[in-house]
Design a protein around this motif. Structure first.
Motif, short mmCIF file in Angstrom:
data_model
loop_
_atom_site.label_atom_id
_atom_site.label_comp_id
_atom_site.label_asym_id
_atom_site.label_seq_id
_atom_site.Cartn_x
_atom_site.Cartn_y
_atom_site.Cartn_z
N THR A 118 46.05 55.05 30.03
CA THR A 118 45.34 53.97 30.70
C THR A 118 46.17 52.67 30.71
OG1 THR A 118 43.17 54.88 30.10
CG2 THR A 118 43.26 52.53 30.66
N LYS A 119 46.25 52.05 31.89
CA LYS A 119 46.97 50.79 32.04
C LYS A 119 46.05 49.59 32.23
CE LYS A 119 51.08 52.89 34.16
NZ LYS A 119 51.95 52.91 35.37
N LEU A 120 44.82 49.85 32.72
CA LEU A 120 43.92 48.76 33.05
C LEU A 120 42.49 49.21 32.79
CD1 LEU A 120 44.17 46.57 36.26
CD2 LEU A 120 41.96 47.43 35.49
N PHE A 121 41.69 48.33 32.21
CA PHE A 121 40.28 48.63 31.96
C PHE A 121 39.41 47.55 32.60
CE2 PHE A 121 36.47 47.87 29.24
CZ PHE A 121 35.78 49.01 29.61
N ALA A 254 37.74 46.32 43.45
CA ALA A 254 38.52 47.55 43.36
C ALA A 254 39.84 47.43 44.10
CB ALA A 254 37.71 48.72 43.92
N SER A 255 39.82 46.79 45.25
CA SER A 255 41.04 46.65 46.05
C SER A 255 42.09 45.81 45.33
CB SER A 255 40.71 46.02 47.40
OG SER A 255 39.79 46.82 48.11
N ILE A 256 41.65 44.76 44.64
CA ILE A 256 42.57 43.95 43.86
C ILE A 256 43.16 44.77 42.72
CG2 ILE A 256 42.73 41.98 42.29
CD1 ILE A 256 42.61 41.15 45.22
N LEU A 257 42.33 45.54 42.03
CA LEU A 257 42.82 46.36 40.92
C LEU A 257 43.81 47.42 41.41
CD1 LEU A 257 39.53 46.85 38.85
CD2 LEU A 257 41.26 45.04 38.66
N CYS A 258 43.51 48.03 42.54
CA CYS A 258 44.43 49.02 43.10
C CYS A 258 45.77 48.38 43.46
CB CYS A 258 43.81 49.68 44.34
SG CYS A 258 42.42 50.76 43.97
N TRP A 259 45.73 47.21 44.03
CA TRP A 259 46.96 46.49 44.36
C TRP A 259 47.77 46.21 43.10
CZ3 TRP A 259 47.53 41.20 42.82
CH2 TRP A 259 48.71 40.60 43.25
N VAL A 260 47.13 45.79 42.04
CA VAL A 260 47.83 45.52 40.77
C VAL A 260 48.54 46.77 40.28
CG1 VAL A 260 47.45 45.04 38.31
CG2 VAL A 260 46.37 43.60 40.05
N LEU A 261 47.85 47.90 40.29
CA LEU A 261 48.43 49.12 39.76
C LEU A 261 49.51 49.67 40.67
CD1 LEU A 261 45.13 50.75 38.49
CD2 LEU A 261 47.01 49.89 37.07
N GLU A 262 49.31 49.62 41.97
CA GLU A 262 50.29 50.15 42.92
C GLU A 262 51.61 49.40 42.87
OE1 GLU A 262 48.58 50.14 46.79
OE2 GLU A 262 46.93 51.47 46.20
N ASP A 264 52.84 47.87 40.14
CA ASP A 264 53.31 47.78 38.74
C ASP A 264 53.16 46.37 38.18
OD1 ASP A 264 54.09 50.51 38.61
OD2 ASP A 264 55.96 50.03 39.64
N LEU A 265 51.97 45.80 38.38
CA LEU A 265 51.69 44.43 37.94
C LEU A 265 50.72 44.39 36.76
CD1 LEU A 265 51.21 42.81 41.46
CD2 LEU A 265 53.26 42.77 40.05
N ALA A 266 50.56 45.50 36.05
CA ALA A 266 49.55 45.59 35.00
C ALA A 266 50.00 45.01 33.66
CB ALA A 266 49.09 47.03 34.83
N THR A 267 50.75 43.92 33.72
CA THR A 267 51.02 43.08 32.54
C THR A 267 50.84 41.63 32.99
OG1 THR A 267 53.40 42.76 32.96
CG2 THR A 267 52.74 44.72 31.67
N ASP A 269 52.72 39.06 32.42
CA ASP A 269 53.97 38.48 32.92
C ASP A 269 54.24 38.91 34.35
OD1 ASP A 269 54.36 37.13 30.56
OD2 ASP A 269 55.82 38.56 29.76
N ALA A 270 54.09 40.21 34.62
CA ALA A 270 54.36 40.72 35.97
C ALA A 270 53.38 40.15 36.98
CB ALA A 270 54.30 42.24 35.97
N LEU A 271 52.11 40.13 36.64
CA LEU A 271 51.11 39.60 37.58
C LEU A 271 51.30 38.10 37.79
CD1 LEU A 271 48.63 40.11 39.32
CD2 LEU A 271 47.20 39.90 37.27
N GLY A 272 51.62 37.39 36.73
CA GLY A 272 51.78 35.95 36.84
C GLY A 272 52.99 35.53 37.66
N ALA A 273 53.93 36.45 37.86
CA ALA A 273 55.15 36.13 38.61
C ALA A 273 55.01 36.38 40.11
CB ALA A 273 56.32 36.95 38.07
N VAL A 274 53.85 36.86 40.56
CA VAL A 274 53.65 37.18 41.97
C VAL A 274 53.67 35.90 42.81
CG1 VAL A 274 51.87 37.95 43.59
CG2 VAL A 274 52.44 39.35 41.61
N GLY A 275 54.27 35.99 43.98
CA GLY A 275 54.33 34.84 44.89
C GLY A 275 53.15 34.79 45.85
N GLU A 276 53.09 33.70 46.61
CA GLU A 276 51.94 33.46 47.48
C GLU A 276 51.83 34.50 48.58
OE1 GLU A 276 49.90 29.86 50.11
OE2 GLU A 276 51.77 29.52 49.00
N ASP A 277 52.94 34.90 49.18
CA ASP A 277 52.88 35.88 50.27
C ASP A 277 52.33 37.21 49.78
OD1 ASP A 277 53.91 34.01 51.99
OD2 ASP A 277 55.96 34.81 51.98
N THR A 278 52.78 37.65 48.63
CA THR A 278 52.31 38.92 48.06
C THR A 278 50.83 38.83 47.73
OG1 THR A 278 54.49 39.33 47.14
CG2 THR A 278 52.68 40.62 46.24
#
Length: 310
Positions: A118-121, A254-262, A264-267, A269-278
């Motif tokens: 499991t990566k996300l709950f 659900a769509s936001i969670l799927c985007w995170v997992l697809e 590889d943003l399930a940390t 640091d990774a999620l916080g580094a996302v830019g505005e376009d993404t």
């Protein structure tokens, strides 16, 4: 995924004799999130027990059809019910869930049933209101965060069920200190932070919350999204063929969670580094999925091949 499953008895047109008629639809906010995530191609384990009764069979069938694993299995307790009345497309709810299947959870069982990979709950809604099950969900949520599993929370407040307002709000605020992704509606916000302007309530809520991604949904007015220092407003698609809004927020979540997992943003640091376009692309996907759901009766989220904003 964790939280309630139930049957929505949705009001329809009156019968010839004038008596109301109801359609039985599988539902419950976290149940809907699980279903919507499975349909978008994610590997989803649903950690809440499902009843062995006939209504539970409907719930189990809907999850399995949506490619969701019933991680907690079936139990002999009855299925929870929600009587849903719809006026101008907007639902209101009356719930019946004392001693039901979805409340038969313990922290140990949750740990036993959660897959090791499991990566996300995600959890939220009725399961957090009161009782031993609410305590179990809260403790398990904190355990997930301490183990490095990304946490997601949508309170999906149902005021009519909440007898102990102060206790419920205290629980949510404790959980908000352990959350990575947090979504709530403007109605949730007004109930949790009353007697103040929206902007003040929003600032107070964000101050109480440790989420790296914070989302406020505004119904037909779209959503406001906060990611670190980034703030953006996302428009909602215009709907001229609205059926109802049941499950719209869950499909968005659900769509936001799927985007995170697809991606590889399930940390954090990774999620916080996302830019505005993404992030803009993610909110467009979520809004599109929610709009498709709103064109259908009840919660009936789209499958992945129905989406264009991927």
């Amino acid at each position: 995924m964790g939280g309630e499953n139930l049957i929505d008895l949705v009001s329809g047109a009156a019968a010839a004799n004038g008596l109301p008629q109801y359609v039985a639809n599988p539902g419950g906010s976290p149940f809907n999130v699980a279903m919507a995530s499975g349909r978008q191609g994610q590997k989803v384990a649903y950690l809440t027990p499902v009843s062995e009764d006939a209504l539970g069979a409907l719930l189990a069938e809907r999850l399995v059809e949506s490619k969701v694993t019933l991680a907690a299995g079936r139990v002999p307790h009855p299925t929870s019910l929600a009587v849903v009345s719809i006026t101008d497309g907007i639902p209101s709810y009356a719930f019946h869930r004392n001693g039901t299947a979805e409340r038969q959870v313990t922290k140990q069982a949750l740990h036993n049933d959660m897959p090791a990979e499991t990566k996300l709950f995600h959890v939220g809604s009725l399961g957090l209101i009161d009782g031993d099950d609410a305590d179990a969900w809260e403790a398990f949520f904190a355990d997930c965060r301490s183990r490095g599993i990304m946490t997601s929370l949508d309170p999906n407040v149902r005021p009519g069920l909440i007898a102990d307002r102060d206790g419920y709000i205290a629980r949510l605020r404790r959980m908000m200190r352990h959350v990575d992704i947090f979504k709530l509606s403007d109605e949730d916000l007004a109930w949790l932070y009353p007697d103040r302007p929206l902007e003040t309530a929003l600032a107070d809520c964000r101050a109480d919350c440790d989420a790296v991604l914070f989302i406020l949904t505004l119904g037909a007015d779209g959503s406001r999204v906060f990611l670190g220092d980034l703030e953006m407003t996302a428009a909602a698609p215009k709907l001229e063929d609205l059926a109802d809004t049941v499950g719209a927020g869950d499909t968005y979540m659900a769509s936001i969670l799927c985007w995170v997992l697809e991606h590889d943003l399930a940390t954090r640091d990774a999620l916080g580094a996302v830019g505005e376009d993404t992030l803009t692309n993610a909110t467009r996907r979520a809004a599109e999925a929610a709009a498709i759901n709103c064109r259908r009766s009840g919660c009936n989220p789209p499958w992945r091949d129905e989406l264009t904003n991927l």
